[in-house]
Design an enzyme around this catalytic site. Structure first.
Site, short mmCIF file in Angstrom:
data_model
loop_
_atom_site.label_atom_id
_atom_site.label_comp_id
_atom_site.label_asym_id
_atom_site.label_seq_id
_atom_site.Cartn_x
_atom_site.Cartn_y
_atom_site.Cartn_z
N ASN A 120 0.81 -1.23 0.00
CA ASN A 120 0.00 0.00 0.00
C ASN A 120 0.83 1.27 0.00
O ASN A 120 0.45 2.28 -0.60
CB ASN A 120 -1.00 -0.01 1.17
N GLU A 129 3.71 -5.55 12.29
CA GLU A 129 2.80 -4.40 12.09
C GLU A 129 1.68 -4.90 11.20
O GLU A 129 1.91 -5.15 10.01
CB GLU A 129 3.54 -3.25 11.40
N CYS A 180 -3.17 1.44 6.40
CA CYS A 180 -3.55 0.68 7.59
C CYS A 180 -4.15 1.59 8.66
O CYS A 180 -4.85 1.13 9.55
CB CYS A 180 -2.32 -0.04 8.14
N GLU A 223 7.48 0.23 16.02
CA GLU A 223 8.52 0.80 15.16
C GLU A 223 8.67 2.27 15.54
O GLU A 223 8.00 2.77 16.42
CB GLU A 223 8.09 0.67 13.69
P1 NAD Z 1 0.21 -9.50 3.09
O1 NAD Z 1 0.26 -9.99 4.48
O2 NAD Z 1 -0.54 -10.31 2.10
O3 NAD Z 1 1.68 -9.35 2.48
C1 NAD Z 1 2.67 -8.55 3.10
C2 NAD Z 1 4.04 -9.04 2.70
O4 NAD Z 1 4.22 -10.35 3.25
C3 NAD Z 1 4.23 -9.20 1.19
O5 NAD Z 1 5.54 -8.84 0.86
C4 NAD Z 1 4.00 -10.69 0.98
O6 NAD Z 1 4.63 -11.21 -0.17
C5 NAD Z 1 4.61 -11.25 2.24
N1 NAD Z 1 4.13 -12.58 2.62
C6 NAD Z 1 2.96 -13.17 2.31
N2 NAD Z 1 2.90 -14.40 2.86
C7 NAD Z 1 4.06 -14.58 3.54
C8 NAD Z 1 4.58 -15.63 4.33
N3 NAD Z 1 3.92 -16.76 4.52
N4 NAD Z 1 5.79 -15.47 4.91
C9 NAD Z 1 6.48 -14.32 4.74
N5 NAD Z 1 6.04 -13.29 3.98
C10 NAD Z 1 4.84 -13.42 3.40
O7 NAD Z 1 -0.32 -8.03 3.18
P2 NAD Z 1 -0.64 -7.04 1.97
O8 NAD Z 1 -1.92 -7.48 1.34
O9 NAD Z 1 0.57 -6.86 1.15
O10 NAD Z 1 -0.86 -5.67 2.75
C11 NAD Z 1 -2.07 -5.27 3.29
C12 NAD Z 1 -2.10 -5.49 4.78
O11 NAD Z 1 -1.00 -4.83 5.40
C13 NAD Z 1 -3.34 -4.90 5.42
O12 NAD Z 1 -3.84 -5.82 6.37
C14 NAD Z 1 -2.82 -3.66 6.11
O13 NAD Z 1 -3.58 -3.22 7.22
C15 NAD Z 1 -1.47 -4.10 6.53
N6 NAD Z 1 -0.61 -2.96 6.80
C16 NAD Z 1 -0.24 -2.71 8.08
C17 NAD Z 1 0.55 -1.61 8.39
C18 NAD Z 1 0.98 -1.30 9.79
O14 NAD Z 1 1.87 -0.49 9.97
N7 NAD Z 1 0.38 -1.91 10.81
C19 NAD Z 1 0.99 -0.78 7.35
C20 NAD Z 1 0.59 -1.08 6.04
C21 NAD Z 1 -0.20 -2.17 5.78
#
Ligand code: NAD
Length: 482
Positions: free
Chosen positions: A152, A250, A284, A463
């Site tokens: 995002n 996060e 997020c 963080e």
């Molecule tokens: P996601 O969990 O699908 O993917 C995030 C990252 O993790 C990607 O690089 C993905 O390839 C990797 N990944 C996926 N499966 C994995 C595994 N089994 N092991 C290790 N890595 C793996 O999330 P997304 O769809 O990319 O992002 C959206 C989500 O992120 C939303 O839930 C949003 O709220 C959250 N988010 C949180 C914050 C925060 O600071 N808390 C900030 C931005 C986004």
């Protein structure tokens, strides 16, 4: 037309994936495949770990001042390339170019500069036991750490993790989201230009299962900083159980915005619109559950819906655009399915509610109208599950206690915002709300020194500022008897 092939960054060089396998990368605003992403695997991971291992001692022994100098140079190079990076981010992610420039690339440079300076100011603790002994705490780099980021805010969140990890003397294996890989690829070229020593940072592209999962389980990677969905965070926790790694998670959010009738009305409406729909609601921290004191409800609803319905949807590359494309077809379908669920749950759509179709270049893009829904209870799926798109709900409340219970009534606890001019009430709400971040009469006002993160299913650890430098270092206490 041959598609641009993105490369991994291993041991200071841009390299193709060992298996020669790639996955498609699309433009969300047009649906067109425009580049190819390495589908990296364990062989690439091993190469990256070996590079990070070879660079580890030299980088840990490089003085904080020297590390800071290289990182500051990198930040300057990002600034110098910010137009190119912002355009690449807008194409790859679907966000408006203006936002990519003012938020994403600006913050990417700021993240690196901030932690470059922070590591030169970092100090550790000392505890004197009166006439008996003195304790001092050493804080050494951990070694090789893993950083995994979502789609995002691609370069913004990628640098937010990498910067403190590098600044505190670790070598890093980083994995950006496979959905938005382009700016981290461009960033790897800028690292070479900045003179980052070989192997200090290694960037592997690919999917979660093929490269993310082996990365988090690699025995030589001692800490994982992850930002992404709560279910992925849970998976990482389970898959590393028993390995005693440091984890910073996060995760997702379903953030409440609580508006009392004594708020500054216009400022509240303007900022709450931004809080709900910035980056197409794909932050997020976006406030997707909006609770309004009953006495203000009708007035707020009218002003809010009027403003939301005027948000300019358009081609992300058009200067006038305020609302671009969602990041992928899968994500658009997910968001539209939640709008359907909301209607089945009895929700009344006040504005939006549909895919937005455009003529010309963006005819096949993934656009969804900013959508406002009312008439839903707090416990329905629409109000409990993270949609992560341009959808918010309006709900009335009568008392402060009721507002608090509604705000706290989900599994998430990332961010919140409270709108009131009653100082005592602001303090009470801030203390009792279950969230890692509380904004009062503002939203997304960020001081990079503050702790950043969530409670409940929104994450573990913090963080930002010293919290990040502490996470990326290992404390060792030394006790010396007088
Ligand atoms: P996601 O969990 O699908 O993917 C995030 C990252 O993790 C990607 O690089 C993905 O390839 C990797 N990944 C996926 N499966 C994995 C595994 N089994 N092991 C290790 N890595 C793996 O999330 P997304 O769809 O990319 O992002 C959206 C989500 O992120 C939303 O839930 C949003 O709220 C959250 N988010 C949180 C914050 C925060 O600071 N808390 C900030 C931005 C986004």
């Amino acid at each position: 037309m041959s598609l641009q092939k993105i490369k991994n960054y291993i041991n200071g060089e841009l390299v193709t994936p060992s298996n020669g396998s790639y996955i498609d990368n699309s433009i969300p605003a047009t649906g067109e495949v425009y580049s190819l992403i390495p589908n990296s695997n364990k062989i690439d991971l091993e190469l990256a770990v070996n590079a990070a291992e070879s660079a580890k001692d030299d980088w840990a022994n490089t003085s904080a001042e020297q590390r800071a100098a290289i990182l500051c140079k990198l930040a300057d190079i990002i600034d110098a390339n910010s137009d190119q990076l912002a355009k690449a981010e807008a194409i790859d992610n679907g966000k408006p170019l203006s936002l990519a420039k003012s938020v994403d690339t600006y913050r990417s440079a700021a993240n690196i500069r901030f932690f470059a300076h922070a590591c030169t100011q970092f100090s550790s603790e000392s505890h004197s036991m009166e006439n008996t002994a003195i304790n001092y705490t050493l804080r050494d780099p951990i070694g090789i750490v893993g950083c995994i980021s979502p789609w995002n805010l691609p370069l913004y969140l990628f640098t937010w993790k990498i910067a403190p990890a590098l600044a505190s003397g670790n070598t890093v294996i980083a994995k950006p989201s496979e959905i938005t890989p382009m700016t981290s690829y461009l960033f790897s070229k800028l690292c070479i230009e900045a003179g980052l020593p070989r192997g200090v940072l290694n960037i592997l592209h690919g999917t979660g299962p093929t490269i993310g999962a082996p990365l988090v389980k690699h025995p030589k990677i001692k800490a994982i900083s992850f930002t992404g969905g709560s279910s992925t965070g849970a998976h990482i926790t389970q898959s590393t159980a028993g390995m005693f790694k440091k984890l910073s998670l996060e995760l997702g959010g379903k953030n409440p915005t609580v508006i009392f009738s004594d708020c500054d009305f216009e400022e509240t409406v303007n900022t709450v619109v931004r809080a709900a729909f910035s980056n197409q609601g794909q932050i997020c921290l976006c406030g997707s559950r909006i609770y309004i004191e009953h006495t203000l409800y009708d007035k707020f609803r009218q002003a809010f819906v009027e403003k939301v319905s005027k948000i300019k949807i358009g081609d992300p590359l058009d200067k006038e655009t305020q609302h671009g494309a969602l990041v992928s077809k899968d994500h658009m379908d997910k968001v539209l399915s939640y709008i359907k669920i909301a209607q089945e749950e009895g929700g009344r759509i006040l504005t939006g509610g549909k895919q937005f179709h455009m003529a010309g270049r963006c005819a096949n893009g993934y656009f969804v109208e900013p959508t406002v829904i009312e008439n839903l209870g707090n416990n329905c799926r629409t109000n409990q599950e993270e949609i992560f798109g341009p959808v918010c709900t309006l709900m009335p409340f009568d008392t402060e206690q009721e507002a608090l219970e509604l705000a706290n009534g989900t599994q998430y606890g990332l961010a919140s915002s409270i709108w009131t001019n009653d100082l005592k009430r602001a303090h009470r709400m801030a203390k009792n709300i279950e969230a890692g971040i509380v904004w009062v009469n503002c939203w997304l006002l960020r001081d990079l020194r503050t702790p950043f993160g969530g409670v409940k299913s929104s994450g573990v650890g913090r963080e930002g500022g010293l919290e990040a430098l502490r996470f990326f270092t290992e404390p060792k206490n030394v006790c010396i008897k007088y």
